[in-house]
Design a protein around this motif. Sequence first.
Motif, PDB file in Angstrom:
ATOM      1  N   VAL A 202       0.833  -1.198   0.000  1.00 51.20           N
ATOM      2  CA  VAL A 202       0.000   0.000   0.000  1.00 51.20           C
ATOM      3  C   VAL A 202       0.871   1.253   0.000  1.00 51.20           C
ATOM      4  CG1 VAL A 202      -0.316   0.124   2.491  1.00 51.20           C
ATOM      5  CG2 VAL A 202      -2.047   1.073   0.979  1.00 51.20           C
ATOM      6  N   ARG A 203       2.059   1.139   0.585  1.00 51.63           N
ATOM      7  CA  ARG A 203       2.961   2.299   0.551  1.00 51.63           C
ATOM      8  C   ARG A 203       3.452   2.562  -0.870  1.00 51.63           C
ATOM      9  NH1 ARG A 203       4.650   3.939   5.621  1.00 51.63           N
ATOM     10  NH2 ARG A 203       4.195   2.422   7.248  1.00 51.63           N
ATOM     11  N   THR A 204       3.783   1.498  -1.577  1.00 47.87           N
ATOM     12  CA  THR A 204       4.171   1.669  -2.977  1.00 47.87           C
ATOM     13  C   THR A 204       2.982   2.142  -3.787  1.00 47.87           C
ATOM     14  OG1 THR A 204       5.541  -0.260  -2.625  1.00 47.87           O
ATOM     15  CG2 THR A 204       5.314   0.513  -4.886  1.00 47.87           C
ATOM     16  N   GLY A 205       1.855   1.466  -3.543  1.00 39.24           N
ATOM     17  CA  GLY A 205       0.660   1.754  -4.328  1.00 39.24           C
ATOM     18  C   GLY A 205       0.259   3.207  -4.261  1.00 39.24           C
ATOM     19  N   ILE A 206       0.374   3.802  -3.093  1.00 38.46           N
ATOM     20  CA  ILE A 206      -0.108   5.168  -2.971  1.00 38.46           C
ATOM     21  C   ILE A 206       0.763   6.111  -3.800  1.00 38.46           C
ATOM     22  CG2 ILE A 206       1.159   5.975  -0.919  1.00 38.46           C
ATOM     23  CD1 ILE A 206      -2.563   6.450  -1.572  1.00 38.46           C
ATOM     24  N   TRP A 207       2.066   5.864  -3.818  1.00 37.70           N
ATOM     25  CA  TRP A 207       2.933   6.734  -4.626  1.00 37.70           C
ATOM     26  C   TRP A 207       2.664   6.547  -6.106  1.00 37.70           C
ATOM     27  CZ3 TRP A 207       4.588  10.685  -2.321  1.00 37.70           C
ATOM     28  CH2 TRP A 207       5.010  10.648  -0.997  1.00 37.70           C
ATOM     29  N   VAL A 208       2.427   5.302  -6.487  1.00 38.55           N
ATOM     30  CA  VAL A 208       2.125   5.041  -7.897  1.00 38.55           C
ATOM     31  C   VAL A 208       0.824   5.737  -8.278  1.00 38.55           C
ATOM     32  CG1 VAL A 208       1.616   3.233  -9.566  1.00 38.55           C
ATOM     33  CG2 VAL A 208       3.354   2.859  -7.851  1.00 38.55           C
ATOM     34  N   GLY A 209      -0.168   5.613  -7.409  1.00 40.84           N
ATOM     35  CA  GLY A 209      -1.449   6.274  -7.674  1.00 40.84           C
ATOM     36  C   GLY A 209      -1.299   7.779  -7.766  1.00 40.84           C
ATOM     37  N   LEU A 210      -0.494   8.336  -6.846  1.00 42.78           N
ATOM     38  CA  LEU A 210      -0.305   9.789  -6.876  1.00 42.78           C
ATOM     39  C   LEU A 210       0.421  10.206  -8.155  1.00 42.78           C
ATOM     40  CD1 LEU A 210       0.527  10.577  -3.146  1.00 42.78           C
ATOM     41  CD2 LEU A 210      -1.634  10.795  -4.372  1.00 42.78           C
ATOM     42  N   ALA A 211       1.338   9.352  -8.623  1.00 42.57           N
ATOM     43  CA  ALA A 211       2.019   9.675  -9.878  1.00 42.57           C
ATOM     44  C   ALA A 211       1.011   9.770 -11.009  1.00 42.57           C
ATOM     45  CB  ALA A 211       3.073   8.614 -10.203  1.00 42.57           C
ATOM     46  N   ALA A 212       0.055   8.819 -11.029  1.00 40.69           N
ATOM     47  CA  ALA A 212      -0.957   8.845 -12.094  1.00 40.69           C
ATOM     48  C   ALA A 212      -1.815  10.096 -11.985  1.00 40.69           C
ATOM     49  CB  ALA A 212      -1.821   7.591 -12.033  1.00 40.69           C
ATOM     50  N   ILE A 213      -2.194  10.446 -10.740  1.00 39.56           N
ATOM     51  CA  ILE A 213      -3.024  11.648 -10.569  1.00 39.56           C
ATOM     52  C   ILE A 213      -2.249  12.886 -10.990  1.00 39.56           C
ATOM     53  CG2 ILE A 213      -4.212  13.065  -8.873  1.00 39.56           C
ATOM     54  CD1 ILE A 213      -4.797  10.483  -7.328  1.00 39.56           C
ATOM     55  N   GLY A 214      -0.955  12.914 -10.618  1.00 33.63           N
ATOM     56  CA  GLY A 214      -0.122  14.041 -11.018  1.00 33.63           C
ATOM     57  C   GLY A 214      -0.041  14.156 -12.530  1.00 33.63           C
ATOM     58  N   MET A 215       0.099  13.007 -13.180  1.00 29.39           N
ATOM     59  CA  MET A 215       0.182  13.003 -14.644  1.00 29.39           C
ATOM     60  C   MET A 215      -1.109  13.525 -15.252  1.00 29.39           C
ATOM     61  SD  MET A 215       2.386  12.138 -16.914  1.00 29.39           S
ATOM     62  CE  MET A 215       2.326  12.156 -18.696  1.00 29.39           C
ATOM     63  N   MET A 216      -2.231  13.137 -14.619  1.00 34.76           N
ATOM     64  CA  MET A 216      -3.510  13.579 -15.148  1.00 34.76           C
ATOM     65  C   MET A 216      -3.612  15.103 -15.090  1.00 34.76           C
ATOM     66  SD  MET A 216      -7.060  11.908 -14.143  1.00 34.76           S
ATOM     67  CE  MET A 216      -7.524  12.837 -12.729  1.00 34.76           C
ATOM     68  N   PHE A 217      -3.191  15.670 -13.973  1.00 36.53           N
ATOM     69  CA  PHE A 217      -3.292  17.122 -13.870  1.00 36.53           C
ATOM     70  C   PHE A 217      -2.243  17.809 -14.737  1.00 36.53           C
ATOM     71  CE2 PHE A 217      -6.141  16.099 -10.492  1.00 36.53           C
ATOM     72  CZ  PHE A 217      -7.063  17.124 -10.562  1.00 36.53           C
ATOM     73  N   ALA A 218      -1.127  17.135 -14.990  1.00 37.15           N
ATOM     74  CA  ALA A 218      -0.170  17.681 -15.953  1.00 37.15           C
ATOM     75  C   ALA A 218      -0.817  17.764 -17.324  1.00 37.15           C
ATOM     76  CB  ALA A 218       1.084  16.810 -16.002  1.00 37.15           C
ATOM     77  N   ALA A 219      -1.597  16.719 -17.661  1.00 37.97           N
ATOM     78  CA  ALA A 219      -2.295  16.736 -18.950  1.00 37.97           C
ATOM     79  C   ALA A 219      -3.307  17.877 -19.000  1.00 37.97           C
ATOM     80  CB  ALA A 219      -2.995  15.400 -19.187  1.00 37.97           C
ATOM     81  N   PHE A 220      -4.053  18.059 -17.893  1.00 38.06           N
ATOM     82  CA  PHE A 220      -5.000  19.178 -17.861  1.00 38.06           C
ATOM     83  C   PHE A 220      -4.274  20.500 -18.044  1.00 38.06           C
ATOM     84  CE2 PHE A 220      -8.206  16.513 -15.445  1.00 38.06           C
ATOM     85  CZ  PHE A 220      -9.176  16.610 -16.424  1.00 38.06           C
ATOM     86  N   THR A 221      -3.110  20.625 -17.369  1.00 41.10           N
ATOM     87  CA  THR A 221      -2.371  21.879 -17.450  1.00 41.10           C
ATOM     88  C   THR A 221      -1.933  22.158 -18.878  1.00 41.10           C
ATOM     89  OG1 THR A 221      -1.561  21.444 -15.241  1.00 41.10           O
ATOM     90  CG2 THR A 221      -0.441  23.153 -16.494  1.00 41.10           C
ATOM     91  N   SER A 222      -1.397  21.128 -19.549  1.00 36.44           N
ATOM     92  CA  SER A 222      -0.932  21.404 -20.901  1.00 36.44           C
ATOM     93  C   SER A 222      -2.116  21.678 -21.809  1.00 36.44           C
ATOM     94  CB  SER A 222      -0.068  20.259 -21.420  1.00 36.44           C
ATOM     95  OG  SER A 222      -0.789  19.074 -21.389  1.00 36.44           O
TER      96      SER A 222
END
Lengths: 591, 224, 265
Positions: free
Chosen positions: B45-65
């Motif tokens: 779950v510790r790994t999973g949360i960082w992976v999930g946050l990476a995906a969320i971060g990527m999503m908002f990066a896409a929104f930003t661009s």
Amino acid sequence: MSEVSSHAVQHQAPTGFIRKHVFSLDHKVIGKQYYALALVAVVTGMMLSWLMRIHLVWPNAPIPGLHFLSKAGAPGNVMTPEFYLSLMTMHGTLMVFFVLTNAPFAAFGNYFLPIQIGAEDMAFPRFNMMSFWTTFLAFVVLMAAFFVPDGPPIAGWTAYAPLSAVGGDAGPGEALGQTLWGVSIFIFCIASLLGALNFIATTLDLRAKGMTLMRMPICTWAWFITSCISLLAFAVLMPACLLLILDRVAGTSFFIPSNLVISDRLQPHSGGSPLLWQHLFWFFGHPEVYIAILPAMGIVSHILINSMRKPLLSAKVIIYCMMGIGFMSYMVWGHHMFVSGMNPFSSLAFSFPTLMITIPATLMTLIWLGSLYGSKLRITAASLFALGFLSMFVSGGVSGFFLAQPAIDIYLHATYFVVGHFHMVMGVAAIFGVFAGTYFWFPKMTGHMMSESLGKLHFWGTFIGTYCIFMPFHYLGLAGNVRRYSAFTDDFLVPLIPLHKFITYAALFTGAVQLIFLFNLVYSRFKGAPAPDNPWECTSLEWTMPSPPPFDNFGGKHPVVYHDPYQYGMTNAAGGDYIMQTSPEASPTGD
Amino acid sequence: MGTTAQRPPTVTTIRPGGGSGGGVRPPGPDDGELKALSEPRSEPVRTGIWVGLAAIGMMFAAFTSALIVRQGSGEDWHHLVMPRIVLLNTLVLIASSLSLERARRKVASYFRTGKKDRQEALRWLYATLALGGFFVAGQFVAWQQLRAQGLYLSTNPNSSFFYVLTAVHAVHVLGGLGGLLFVIRRLSAPVAALRRSSMDSTSYYWHFMGALWLYLLLLVWIKL
Amino acid sequence: MGKLFAVVVVVIAIASAVPIVMHTWAPPVDISTHGHAIDEQLKDTMVEAGISFLGAQLVLAFFVWQVAGRKDGPIKTFPGGARVMVIAAILLVGTEILALGVLGQKAWADVYFTPAKPDALQVQAQAGQFAFYFRYPGVDGKFGALHPDKIDEGNSNFFGLDPEHDMDSRDDVVTGELAIPVNREVHLLMHAKDVGHSFYVRELRIQQDFVPGLDLSVHFTATQTGRYEIVCTQLCGLGHYNMRAYLSVLSPDDFDKWMKEKAAQ
């Protein structure tokens, strides 16, 4: 659910039908469910392609029963041009998302990744179940487009805006059908993200004792790298789909510019950017190609090593190449847009990394080929498909040389050359990986051997058939044959119709050959000879357990890994010419 | 087959298995001479949360661009006067992060010392839950105020992006509230069955949502 | 069975190459000034790709022929091992890529990095579902402004011109066929009316998308008179397959005559 019962669900095999076969938390069941879904999707997609091929060469011939599929799309059983586009859109979407993403990655990955690293299950079994059922929902929503009054969308699997964004004015299928498409892909993104997260956490955290990263089989590596790619790729497609849906249903203008007059109606949108959709889509779309092909590369490497009875020249190089390809796949999306009106300088900037990707791809091919030298190759249905993969990968790969160069792309863009290229390298090659994996792992998954002779027959038909279909696509492209045409009305296309006829015959033949596979699959499932634990004398962990594996994989024991999975070609190993990963005997190579 | 029982006792409240997300992790057996031991096992779950946050971060990066490209494509970019309440919401969200951090420390010391008193941790968790709820409600009020100004989702690209960004963020905050509820339920069970990794992961997620919100606020302030 | 595989692969590889070598289905003769660079590039790439293709298939066949079903003798490793492969891949493919990349830049630059000459013939092309229309600026050399709300296909106002109020648009000539003079540069201003389309003339070696909301342009010079097909290559809806127009490359005299005829209509 209380603690105790959740414990029970995970550690004892569930007994009820629903828990066991439908809403199962077991990664093996979920893997099979993904496989079954991909099978349904691939059969549907293939039948759509037959209809398209038949319509292309006999445009006015009635196809019996077609009006059941769509009354408006096929009055008197004769396909309309717009229904052709619908079939094309659905074929592409089904194949790319529900077959090429699901079968090599989600299906085999789910089943074998946990086993190959020595885990009892995925890190998050509930997420795993959710990702399958979310994928299933996406599939249902997509198929529903066939049954809405307007028919399925006609904008292609790339759904270029504004055609895909403006709604019903743009043509049949562009009303509710296209919205369903957007919703389906949005849901699919959620499922893929959940799946990728699960794969990554499982690989990083649940490896057995002694299973270092470098001791993981190449296919495990491929699934891991693929999950990293899809995590970032689907995280971009999801917002893109959301914006597309909003343009369609909420009247926003993300992708729709001002002053469009469609069906004599000035559209009430302003200022959006069609290129924005293309950028977002291809930022996902190009990595998606590697999401389809990397698992196949891994599966084929795994099977080749086993069939050659010797390790690859370097497994590390293969793994690094896959990483390199995965990384570079994010820098090349613009090569889909050379003639889209991008800044011409950015075309060059995208062309260069695209050509650079050839280096790892070539290197992998050289490693595979060089490894064959001096091996003791066992010819099985699985290894034939793996060798067929190599041949297809080369054939589909070299045409990438042409399309990576913007100058040549001016001529070849949107012709059948492109269609031939991606069908060979992404479609057929990846499917060959799936076939190889099926023949290889079927005994483990079901406990029954598949018929080898039927498998080999299937291989010959498929190998020759697919070459007959997709090689001529390149010739058509060189002659300038434009893709996505439902009929060849242009003067210069008329002389190409005989070649199209040949392709159609080849497609029908190749399709018929797949019936052998389906029969083999069903027949062997029930009547196949019982499978021993390790029929292929393979070293990786899945072959240490009974076929099929018990509910918790290792029967409550915990494997300890002593070697990498490439311990073949021994002269005096205890079990023959190979050493299992779990065998404590010393290896002459020192690992 | 107890799975946590054989693990080093980082968690004093041992429970039979399953767990946050439901990972089943085989503990390494003590037999076998290993030349290369695998890394110490971490909680998925510790790994999973960082992976999930990476995906969320990527999503908002896409929104930003998307936002940047969209700004350049049309002549219809009209700056937006942000509803005042958004600033209040920001303070509420920062406060919730602080209170959650308090709760996390309390839980950590509870794990360390095994003191029977979980009530204080629970109090901070409830406070976080309430603040999080206030935040989402506050965002809702902000949307109402925008609507009152005549700015709807489709009015102009600025309002479109404002609604999309804030709504997608709010959905993720709601997910965080779900995580908080899970943590609270586990902690307040008669025999507390909370894993420390669940507590930590929930709070990482929550802090990430706070940081993401500050980023979005900046983006909205500068761009929209 | 392994030997059979080798034979089949060789047969497939050679059979695949035959139509390429025989130019059975080759691009039509190029009629543009820039096209030869693209053709050269295509030819060079074909040679390099062809060698890679045949080489890899034949090596695959050869090795499989050698090792399939082999039971006796020791396992051997390819001389030099992986290192040779890494060096080979980087050197061979790297130089190939550099060569193609650099040459490709030149061909691409010919088309896209040189601006149209100021005396080029300006023509506006409009793509809409499912037809192309072309507009010449007329004697004043100026295009009238576009008013999308005035588009009226029934009245043949395809572009949405407003001749009543707009002087510039009165002498604009609108046609369904693209006529151009031979050996004179044409600057094609591209305008999409509704969704994405593309302008593709095989003989001209020109393909450029029409992107709604983005006014793009291409320029080219045709070197041979004749009649050629312009087809749409960007999926634009149900009539996509039927969306085409003709390009007439005329001698300068014929072009002037044609222009006068059209202006008189």
